[in-house]
Design an enzyme around this catalytic site. Structure first.
Site, PDB file in Angstrom:
ATOM      1  N   HIS A 131     -42.399  12.242 -30.312  1.00  0.00           N
ATOM      2  CA  HIS A 131     -41.765  12.266 -29.188  1.00  0.00           C
ATOM      3  C   HIS A 131     -42.656  12.193 -28.542  1.00  0.00           C
ATOM      4  O   HIS A 131     -43.722  12.479 -28.365  1.00  0.00           O
ATOM      5  CB  HIS A 131     -40.547  13.151 -30.097  1.00  0.00           C
ATOM      6  CG  HIS A 131     -39.124  13.162 -28.683  1.00  0.00           C
ATOM      7  ND1 HIS A 131     -39.429  13.393 -27.136  1.00  0.00           N
ATOM      8  CD2 HIS A 131     -38.569  13.205 -28.422  1.00  0.00           C
ATOM      9  CE1 HIS A 131     -38.764  13.975 -26.070  1.00  0.00           C
ATOM     10  NE2 HIS A 131     -37.627  13.307 -27.337  1.00  0.00           N
ATOM     11  N   ASP A 208     -42.740  20.297 -35.670  1.00  0.00           N
ATOM     12  CA  ASP A 208     -41.871  19.427 -34.603  1.00  0.00           C
ATOM     13  C   ASP A 208     -40.295  19.164 -35.113  1.00  0.00           C
ATOM     14  O   ASP A 208     -40.457  18.471 -36.234  1.00  0.00           O
ATOM     15  CB  ASP A 208     -41.768  17.909 -33.459  1.00  0.00           C
ATOM     16  CG  ASP A 208     -40.613  17.454 -32.812  1.00  0.00           C
ATOM     17  OD1 ASP A 208     -40.225  17.738 -32.472  1.00  0.00           O
ATOM     18  OD2 ASP A 208     -40.652  16.589 -31.878  1.00  0.00           O
ATOM     19  N   GLN A 211     -35.481  17.002 -35.338  1.00  0.00           N
ATOM     20  CA  GLN A 211     -34.628  16.402 -35.695  1.00  0.00           C
ATOM     21  C   GLN A 211     -34.415  16.461 -37.321  1.00  0.00           C
ATOM     22  O   GLN A 211     -33.575  16.471 -38.050  1.00  0.00           O
ATOM     23  CB  GLN A 211     -35.066  15.028 -35.468  1.00  0.00           C
ATOM     24  CG  GLN A 211     -35.000  14.702 -34.244  1.00  0.00           C
ATOM     25  CD  GLN A 211     -33.854  13.780 -33.805  1.00  0.00           C
ATOM     26  OE1 GLN A 211     -31.973  14.243 -33.956  1.00  0.00           O
ATOM     27  NE2 GLN A 211     -33.905  13.976 -32.647  1.00  0.00           N
ATOM     28  N   LYS A 234     -29.600  19.764 -30.324  1.00  0.00           N
ATOM     29  CA  LYS A 234     -29.038  19.436 -31.452  1.00  0.00           C
ATOM     30  C   LYS A 234     -28.730  19.701 -32.479  1.00  0.00           C
ATOM     31  O   LYS A 234     -28.480  18.589 -33.486  1.00  0.00           O
ATOM     32  CB  LYS A 234     -30.429  18.490 -31.532  1.00  0.00           C
ATOM     33  CG  LYS A 234     -31.161  17.450 -31.031  1.00  0.00           C
ATOM     34  CD  LYS A 234     -32.126  16.688 -30.454  1.00  0.00           C
ATOM     35  CE  LYS A 234     -33.112  17.029 -29.582  1.00  0.00           C
ATOM     36  NZ  LYS A 234     -32.877  15.828 -28.769  1.00  0.00           N
ATOM     37  N   CYS A 372     -37.652   8.273 -26.486  1.00  0.00           N
ATOM     38  CA  CYS A 372     -39.575   8.844 -25.747  1.00  0.00           C
ATOM     39  C   CYS A 372     -40.054   8.888 -26.579  1.00  0.00           C
ATOM     40  O   CYS A 372     -40.808  10.168 -27.046  1.00  0.00           O
ATOM     41  CB  CYS A 372     -38.871   9.787 -25.643  1.00  0.00           C
ATOM     42  SG  CYS A 372     -37.800  10.423 -24.746  1.00  0.00           S
TER      43      CYS A 372
HETATM   44  N1  PLP Z   1     -38.945  16.162 -30.360  1.00  0.00           N
HETATM   45  C1  PLP Z   1     -37.827  15.322 -31.371  1.00  0.00           C
HETATM   46  C2  PLP Z   1     -38.661  14.914 -31.457  1.00  0.00           C
HETATM   47  C3  PLP Z   1     -36.743  14.880 -30.110  1.00  0.00           C
HETATM   48  O1  PLP Z   1     -36.299  14.365 -31.632  1.00  0.00           O
HETATM   49  C4  PLP Z   1     -36.386  15.011 -29.220  1.00  0.00           C
HETATM   50  C5  PLP Z   1     -35.404  15.311 -28.343  1.00  0.00           C
HETATM   51  O2  PLP Z   1     -35.134  14.109 -28.707  1.00  0.00           O
HETATM   52  C6  PLP Z   1     -37.451  16.321 -28.997  1.00  0.00           C
HETATM   53  C7  PLP Z   1     -38.761  16.779 -29.822  1.00  0.00           C
HETATM   54  C8  PLP Z   1     -37.091  17.036 -27.268  1.00  0.00           C
HETATM   55  O3  PLP Z   1     -36.374  17.980 -27.121  1.00  0.00           O
HETATM   56  P1  PLP Z   1     -35.258  18.425 -25.934  1.00  0.00           P
HETATM   57  O4  PLP Z   1     -35.304  17.777 -25.146  1.00  0.00           O
HETATM   58  O5  PLP Z   1     -33.888  19.600 -26.724  1.00  0.00           O
HETATM   59  O6  PLP Z   1     -36.858  19.764 -25.643  1.00  0.00           O
END
Ligand code: PLP
Length: 415
Positions: A131, A208, A211, A234, A372
């Site tokens: 992401h 990270d 998900q 999420k 993203c």
């Molecule tokens: N990493 C992953 C795999 C994501 O799916 C997301 C959000 O879609 C993020 C990071 C970023 O999360 P946040 O926007 O809640 O900071």
């Protein structure tokens, strides 16, 4: 009984759906079929009510007052931290830092730890499926430190190429940061194996888990990861709150990320003594309601039970896969063996945006575009975007039937 120990035996979907008022909404005259759970999940009543309850009963600033409200707010705030510690099985609550979300947590590590350990000529490894939140901070760090950013390649099924990964590590590698579950492909990465390999070279690993947190049990002690970040919104909690887990030895050695109130022990005109963990990383008035209600979301997930959530979501995924395989002209992007309940796809010859807009007219909410992960979709898979349907346990088989019927209609309209 403690919510932690009172898992239900299996999910009664009709009853559970009643806890999510938004699922009663109609879009374009149709009941909503919400398949954008990977972007943000819907919230149960316990979470919605806990937000107003906080403001109605104990709203006050934390860690500052000696009056009753402030003490109650502080207690609730710290109780929630403890719940999260237990939820991910961290060793101590000092390792649980409240953040704004995954992005904030990763930026904290990149700015603080990254600046400490990455110098000129060094290397950082991430993967091609990150992401932007786990890519841009490292790009920025590497650029400013004149270091090199390397990407673990992804195969055509959307899996990390582990043999390549092994060859990428060398004495210049200072940090590895990898997504646990891909938000665009659904792939569950072999994160334990990655950590084991990295640690055999003494290289720290950030996970990270944005998900992963909604779908699986996370155990930072078993994983032995150095850092792990996720977002409340999420996993059925509110927006604007998240968690950064860090091993105490790392957090102790890191400079603060932001400076101000809360993160200090004492200040003179000449210098400042920083606070102990985790407060050193929580400058300013935090998102108190968000932090407390994240604990309510943890209670909710524990009441359902990870196994129940997983089993239900795998049934939904299997049903969707079966229906999709019967439609024709569909290409699924991300066919890894180990996946969460998410299908990224394109209908051959139809732009994802057109598919998404038409489905919205049927009350079906999917996401379209790069999700993203622009380099992954555009450079690696050479696509203008995908349509992503991401399922949560509260979705139904009937909603997935509607999705499949909707896709057939899109085809008949545009092909
Ligand atoms: N990493 C992953 C795999 C994501 O799916 C997301 C959000 O879609 C993020 C990071 C970023 O999360 P946040 O926007 O809640 O900071």
């Amino acid at each position: 009984m403690d919510a932690h120990t009172s898992n239900i035996e299996s999910i009664d979907i009709t009853k559970i759906r009643e806890e999510f008022p938004i699922l009663l909404r109609k879009i374009s005259g149709q009941p909503i079929a919400y398949f954008d759970n990977a972007a943000t999940s819907q919230k149960p009543l316990s979470v919605i009510n806990a937000i107003s309850e906080y403001y109605e009963t104990i709203n006050s600033n934390v860690h500052r007052g000696i009056h009753t409200l402030s003490e109650e707010a502080t207690e609730a705030y710290e109780n929630s931290r403890e719940k999260v510690r237990r939820f991910i099985n961290a060793q101590s609550s000092g390792e649980i830092v409240f953040t704004k979300g995954t992005t904030d947590g990763i930026n904290l590590v990149a700015s603080s730890f990254g600046t400490n350990v990455v110098g000129e000529g060094d290397e950082v490894i991430i993967s091609e499926m990150e992401h932007h939140s786990n890519l841009v901070p490292w790009q920025n760090l590497c650029e400013s430190r004149r270091a090199k950013l390397k990407y673990i390649p992804v195969n055509d099924k959307g899996e990390l190429m582990m043999d390549e990964f092994r060859t990428m590590i060398n004495e210049k590698t200072k940090l590895i940061s990898v997504v646990y579950v891909s938000n665009s492909l659904g792939t569950v990465n072999p994160i334990s194996e990655i950590i084991e390999i990295a640690h055999s070279f003494n290289i720290p690993v950030l996970v990270d888990a944005a998900q992963a947190a909604p779908h699986m049990k996370i155990d930072v002690s078993t994983l032995d990861c150095d850092f792990l970040a996720f977002s409340g919104h999420k996993m059925y909690g509110p927006t604007g709150i998240g968690i950064l887990y860090g091993k105490e030895k790392h957090l102790e050695s890191m400079p603060p990320y932001q400076f101000g109130g809360e993160m200090i022990k004492s200040v003179t005109y000449d210098n400042t003594v920083f606070n102990v963990l985790p407060y050193k990383f929580e400058a300013g008035t935090p998102n108190i309601a968000g932090a407390i209600v994240l604990g309510t979301a943890v209670d909710f997930m524990e009441r359902l039970g990870h196994e129940n959530i997983h089993n239900r979501e795998m049934e939904l995924l299997a049903h969707a896969n079966k229906l999709f395989s019967e439609i024709g002209d569909i290409r699924i992007i991300g066919t890894a063996e180990n996946k969460t309940s998410l299908i990224s796809f394109i209908i051959n010859g139809i732009h994802p945006y057109d598919t998404g807009s038409i489905l919205d007219n049927f009350g079906i909410a999917v996401r379209t575009g790069f999700h993203c992960t622009q380099p992954l979709i555009e450079q690696r898979f050479k696509l203008p975007g995908t349509v992503r349907a991401s399922f949560a346990f509260y979705n139904t088989f009937e909603e997935i039937d509607r999705l499949a019927a909707g896709i057939r209609k899109v085809k008949s309209m545009l092909l």
